[in-house]
Design a protein around this motif. Structure first.
Motif, short mmCIF file in Angstrom:
data_model
loop_
_atom_site.label_atom_id
_atom_site.label_comp_id
_atom_site.label_asym_id
_atom_site.label_seq_id
_atom_site.Cartn_x
_atom_site.Cartn_y
_atom_site.Cartn_z
N CYS A 78 -28.29 9.53 39.78
CA CYS A 78 -29.03 8.28 39.61
C CYS A 78 -28.05 7.11 39.80
O CYS A 78 -27.02 7.04 39.12
CB CYS A 78 -29.65 8.25 38.21
N THR A 79 -28.33 6.22 40.78
CA THR A 79 -27.41 5.11 41.06
C THR A 79 -28.17 3.80 41.22
O THR A 79 -29.37 3.79 41.54
CB THR A 79 -26.61 5.35 42.35
N HIS A 80 -27.46 2.72 41.03
CA HIS A 80 -27.96 1.37 41.30
C HIS A 80 -26.83 0.61 41.96
O HIS A 80 -25.78 0.39 41.36
CB HIS A 80 -28.39 0.67 40.00
N GLU A 81 -27.04 0.24 43.24
CA GLU A 81 -26.01 -0.45 44.03
C GLU A 81 -24.68 0.28 43.97
O GLU A 81 -23.62 -0.33 43.78
CB GLU A 81 -25.89 -1.91 43.57
N GLY A 82 -24.72 1.59 44.08
CA GLY A 82 -23.51 2.41 44.12
C GLY A 82 -22.92 2.76 42.76
O GLY A 82 -21.95 3.49 42.68
N ARG A 83 -23.48 2.22 41.66
CA ARG A 83 -22.95 2.51 40.32
C ARG A 83 -23.79 3.57 39.65
O ARG A 83 -25.00 3.63 39.83
CB ARG A 83 -22.94 1.23 39.47
N THR A 84 -23.15 4.39 38.83
CA THR A 84 -23.86 5.46 38.11
C THR A 84 -24.12 5.10 36.66
O THR A 84 -24.72 5.87 35.93
CB THR A 84 -23.05 6.78 38.17
N CYS A 85 -23.68 3.93 36.22
CA CYS A 85 -23.92 3.48 34.85
C CYS A 85 -23.92 1.97 34.81
O CYS A 85 -23.58 1.33 35.79
CB CYS A 85 -22.88 4.07 33.91
N GLY A 86 -24.34 1.41 33.70
CA GLY A 86 -24.31 -0.03 33.54
C GLY A 86 -25.63 -0.72 33.83
O GLY A 86 -25.72 -1.92 33.68
N CYS A 87 -26.65 -0.02 34.24
CA CYS A 87 -27.97 -0.59 34.50
C CYS A 87 -29.01 0.27 33.81
O CYS A 87 -28.77 1.43 33.48
CB CYS A 87 -28.27 -0.62 36.00
N LYS A 88 -30.20 -0.30 33.62
CA LYS A 88 -31.27 0.44 32.97
C LYS A 88 -31.94 1.41 33.95
O LYS A 88 -32.22 2.55 33.60
CB LYS A 88 -32.29 -0.54 32.39
N TRP A 89 -32.23 0.93 35.20
CA TRP A 89 -32.93 1.76 36.18
C TRP A 89 -32.12 1.89 37.46
O TRP A 89 -31.45 0.98 37.87
CB TRP A 89 -34.30 1.18 36.51
N GLY A 90 -32.28 3.05 38.10
CA GLY A 90 -31.65 3.31 39.38
C GLY A 90 -32.58 4.14 40.25
O GLY A 90 -33.76 4.31 39.93
N LEU A 91 -32.03 4.65 41.32
CA LEU A 91 -32.80 5.51 42.22
C LEU A 91 -32.04 6.80 42.47
O LEU A 91 -30.82 6.83 42.51
CB LEU A 91 -33.02 4.81 43.57
N GLU A 92 -32.81 7.87 42.65
CA GLU A 92 -32.23 9.15 43.06
C GLU A 92 -33.03 9.65 44.25
O GLU A 92 -34.22 9.34 44.39
CB GLU A 92 -32.22 10.16 41.90
N THR A 93 -32.40 10.38 45.13
CA THR A 93 -33.06 10.86 46.35
C THR A 93 -32.83 12.35 46.53
O THR A 93 -31.91 12.93 45.95
CB THR A 93 -32.51 10.13 47.60
N ARG A 94 -33.69 12.92 47.36
CA ARG A 94 -33.50 14.30 47.80
C ARG A 94 -33.98 14.38 49.24
O ARG A 94 -34.80 13.58 49.69
CB ARG A 94 -34.24 15.29 46.90
N VAL A 95 -33.47 15.37 49.96
CA VAL A 95 -33.78 15.52 51.39
C VAL A 95 -34.10 16.97 51.70
O VAL A 95 -33.83 17.86 50.90
CB VAL A 95 -32.60 15.06 52.28
N ARG A 96 -34.70 17.16 52.87
CA ARG A 96 -34.88 18.51 53.40
C ARG A 96 -34.69 18.46 54.90
O ARG A 96 -34.98 17.48 55.56
CB ARG A 96 -36.24 19.09 53.01
N GLU A 97 -34.17 19.54 55.44
CA GLU A 97 -33.86 19.64 56.86
C GLU A 97 -35.00 20.33 57.61
O GLU A 97 -35.77 21.08 57.02
CB GLU A 97 -32.57 20.44 57.07
N VAL A 98 -35.05 20.09 58.91
CA VAL A 98 -36.03 20.74 59.77
C VAL A 98 -35.29 21.77 60.60
O VAL A 98 -34.33 21.45 61.28
CB VAL A 98 -36.73 19.72 60.69
N ALA A 99 -35.76 23.00 60.54
CA ALA A 99 -35.14 24.07 61.33
C ALA A 99 -35.65 24.00 62.77
O ALA A 99 -36.79 23.63 63.01
CB ALA A 99 -35.48 25.43 60.73
N GLY A 100 -34.83 24.33 63.71
CA GLY A 100 -35.25 24.38 65.11
C GLY A 100 -35.25 23.01 65.76
O GLY A 100 -34.79 22.03 65.20
N ALA A 101 -35.82 22.95 66.97
CA ALA A 101 -35.78 21.73 67.78
C ALA A 101 -37.04 20.88 67.65
O ALA A 101 -37.16 19.90 68.34
CB ALA A 101 -35.57 22.12 69.24
#
Length: 179
Positions: A125-148
């Protein structure tokens, strides 16, 4: 020569009373079709639906598309537009789109569906590159596509998700840590 024959011989260099055009002017295409055992020829500027033009040294011909479900083709075996009730996929016409494709109603084409892999773990969870010091942040997740399929322009579900997350308000030691 009858008036009917002259109508059938428009654009002809050579015309047969029984079969119509045999040779056309150099810019025109010779369209030949059969009616029972008889064969007829006509000189045309553009080939009709179901045919494509082939320019040659001696004669330009309209050649029939191989597939009867093809409305227009680029070559004998490569369809560019299918007749109603058919869908186009990789130059061929189908009544139903092949597996792992989806019908596009506006274009009547089958488009590749991409199948993404599993989701990754959520990022810190980060906010503008920081992991602490703010109340809210954002977290992400990704998935890859197999093949072409991703490069082929397939229809893909979301490949990235972001959500709000609660951060630690206070950084240990009173400093702002960066991720």
């Amino acid at each position: 020569v009858s008036a009917g024959l002259l109508e059938n011989c428009t654009g002809c260099v050579l015309c047969s009373e029984d079969n119509g055009c045999i040779t056309c002017h150099h810019r025109l295409f010779l369209l030949i079709w059969r009616d029972g055992i008889r064969q007829y020829g006509m000189c045309v500027h553009t080939c009709p639906p179901g045919y494509f033009g082939v320019r040659g040294l001696e004669v330009n011909r309209c050649t029939k598309c191989r597939s009867p479900s093809c409305e227009s083709c680029f070559s004998r075996d490569f369809c560019m537009k299918c007749k109603d009730k058919f869908y186009l996929h990789k130059g061929q016409c189908f009544r139903q789109c092949p597996p792992s494709t989806a019908a596009q109603p506006g274009t009547r084409e089958c488009q590749e569906m991409c199948e993404p892999g599993p989701w990754s773990e959520w990022s810190p969870c980060t906010h503008e590159g920081r992991t602490c010091g703010c109340k809210w942040g954002l977290e992400t997740r990704v998935r890859e596509v197999a093949g072409a399929t991703k490069e082929e322009g397939g229809i893909c579900p979301a490949l990235l998700e972001t959500r709000r997350c609660r951060m630690r308000k206070h950084c240990p030691g009173g400093e702002h840590h960066t991720a």
